[in-house]
Write an enzyme that holds these catalytic residues in place. Structure first.
Site, PDB file in Angstrom:
ATOM      1  N   THR A  91       0.841  -1.185   0.000  1.00 36.92           N
ATOM      2  CA  THR A  91       0.000   0.000   0.000  1.00 36.92           C
ATOM      3  C   THR A  91       0.881   1.240   0.000  1.00 36.92           C
ATOM      4  O   THR A  91       2.113   1.144   0.060  1.00 36.92           O
ATOM      5  CB  THR A  91      -0.980   0.017   1.184  1.00 36.92           C
ATOM      6  OG1 THR A  91      -1.976   1.020   0.942  1.00 36.92           O
ATOM      7  CG2 THR A  91      -0.273   0.298   2.501  1.00 36.92           C
ATOM      8  N   HIS A  93       1.422   5.226   1.675  1.00 36.12           N
ATOM      9  CA  HIS A  93       1.116   6.254   2.668  1.00 36.12           C
ATOM     10  C   HIS A  93       1.733   7.567   2.206  1.00 36.12           C
ATOM     11  O   HIS A  93       2.833   7.569   1.631  1.00 36.12           O
ATOM     12  CB  HIS A  93       1.711   5.902   4.040  1.00 36.12           C
ATOM     13  CG  HIS A  93       1.233   4.602   4.599  1.00 36.12           C
ATOM     14  ND1 HIS A  93      -0.095   4.299   4.747  1.00 36.12           N
ATOM     15  CD2 HIS A  93       1.922   3.525   5.057  1.00 36.12           C
ATOM     16  CE1 HIS A  93      -0.212   3.096   5.273  1.00 36.12           C
ATOM     17  NE2 HIS A  93       0.994   2.595   5.465  1.00 36.12           N
ATOM     18  N   GLY A 157      -3.958  -3.192   8.051  1.00 32.45           N
ATOM     19  CA  GLY A 157      -2.982  -4.266   8.168  1.00 32.45           C
ATOM     20  C   GLY A 157      -2.426  -4.284   9.575  1.00 32.45           C
ATOM     21  O   GLY A 157      -2.078  -3.230  10.114  1.00 32.45           O
ATOM     22  N   CYS A 186      -3.109  -3.216  -2.031  1.00 30.77           N
ATOM     23  CA  CYS A 186      -3.476  -4.337  -1.157  1.00 30.77           C
ATOM     24  C   CYS A 186      -3.544  -5.662  -1.906  1.00 30.77           C
ATOM     25  O   CYS A 186      -4.180  -6.621  -1.456  1.00 30.77           O
ATOM     26  CB  CYS A 186      -4.794  -4.058  -0.444  1.00 30.77           C
ATOM     27  SG  CYS A 186      -4.782  -2.493   0.467  1.00 30.77           S
TER      28      CYS A 186
END
Length: 238
Positions: A91, A93, A157, A186
Site C-alpha cells: 500500500t 502512505h 494491516g 493491497c
C-alpha cells in the site's frame, strides 16, 4: 446503557505529524516488545511522508514499476519501498492520509484478531458517515469500501504478537492519489482507490486546508473508536 470512554483502561493518544515511516515502524516494534501487563495502551495518529509498505507475505507482481536502489533504500518511482512485518500486500502512505496505529493489549477489551479488525473497520464506517459517505467493510478483503462505487477508501494491516497488536489503518482524506497507480493496492489488480475529499465538498465538515481536514477526520475517528472500544470492553467484563 452505552459505555463511555471513562470506563476504559488507561489509553494514551499521541500525534506524530509528517513523520518518516521507518522510525515510526521501529518505535512500534520497540514499544510492543518492551511492554508488559502494566504498560498502558497507546494510539498513535500519524501523517506519513511518502512511502510504499509491503506486507510480510508481499508479492513482487503487485509492484507495477520496477524497484531500484538509491542511498541504501529500495525505491519505487523515487518513493521508498519498505518491507514490514504486518499482514497484507503493498500500500501507499503519504501526506493527507490519516494513519492510525492502535498499540493495544487485546485481552483488556475481550478482543480477538477478527473482532479487532471488525472494530477498526466499524470506526472508519462511522467516521465516514459523519462526512456523508456511506461505506462498508468486506470480510474477504479487509478495509473499508465506498458503497456508491466500490472504491477502497481505507486500508488495514496488523501484526499481533504476545497478545499485543501494532500497525493499523490508513484513511485517505485529502492526498495525491497518483502513487496508488504504481501498485496493485493491497494486492488487488485494478482496485480503485478514493479519498474523503472526493465525496465531501462541504468545507464546514472537511476544511479546505489539508492539516485542518486531517484533524477534523482524526477528531471524529477518535470519538467513534473510544465509543466502540468502551462498548467492547463493557461486554468483556460483564
Amino acid at each position: 446503557m452505552t459505555a463511555s470512554a471513562s470506563d476504559l483502561p488507561e489509553l494514551v493518544f499521541r500525534e506524530r505529524q509528517a513523520d518518516s515511516y521507518e522510525p515510526v515502524f521501529e518505535a512500534m516494534k520497540v514499544f510492543s516488545r518492551a511492554r508488559t501487563e502494566a504498560t498502558p495502551d497507546e494510539v498513535w495518529i500519524v501523517d506519513h511522508q511518502p512511502v510504499f509498505t509491503q506486507g510480510q507475505a508481499g508479492k513482487p507482481q503487485h509492484l507495477l514499476t520496477e524497484p531500484d536502489g538509491g542511498n541504501g533504500q529500495v525505491l519505487l518511482a523515487g518513493i521508498p519501498l519498505v518491507q514490514t512485518d504486518r499482514g497484507g500486500q503493498v500500500t501507499y502512505h503519504g501526506p493527507g492520509q490519516l494513519v492510525v496505529y492502535p498499540l493495544l493489549q487485546l485481552s483488556r477489551y475481550g478482543l480477538q484478531p477478527r473482532s479487532l479488525v471488525s472494530l477498526l473497520e466499524a470506526t472508519v464506517v462511522s467516521t465516514l458517515a459523519d462526512f456523508g459517505i456511506a461505506a462498508a467493510a468486506k470480510r474477504e478483503a479487509p478495509g473499508v469500501y465506498v458503497s456508491a462505487d466500490g472504491s477502497k477508501i481505507a486500508s488495514l494491516g496488523l501484526r499481533i504478537t504476545r497478545g499485543y497488536c501494532y500497525h493499523g489503518l490508513a484513511i485517505n482524506v485529502d492526498m495525491d492519489m497518483t502513487p496508488f497507480r504504481l501498485i496493485n493496492p493491497c494486492g488487488y489488480a485494478g482496485l480503485a482507490m478514493s479519498q474523503i475529499r472526493d465525496y465531501c465538498k462541504d468545507t464546514a465538515l472537511l476544511p479546505a486546508d489539508r492539516p485542518a481536514a486531517l484533524q477534523a477526520v482524526a477528531t471524529r475517528w477518535r470519538l467513534h473508536f473510544l465509543a466502540l472500544l468502551a462498548d467492547t470492553h463493557k461486554e468483556s467484563v460483564a
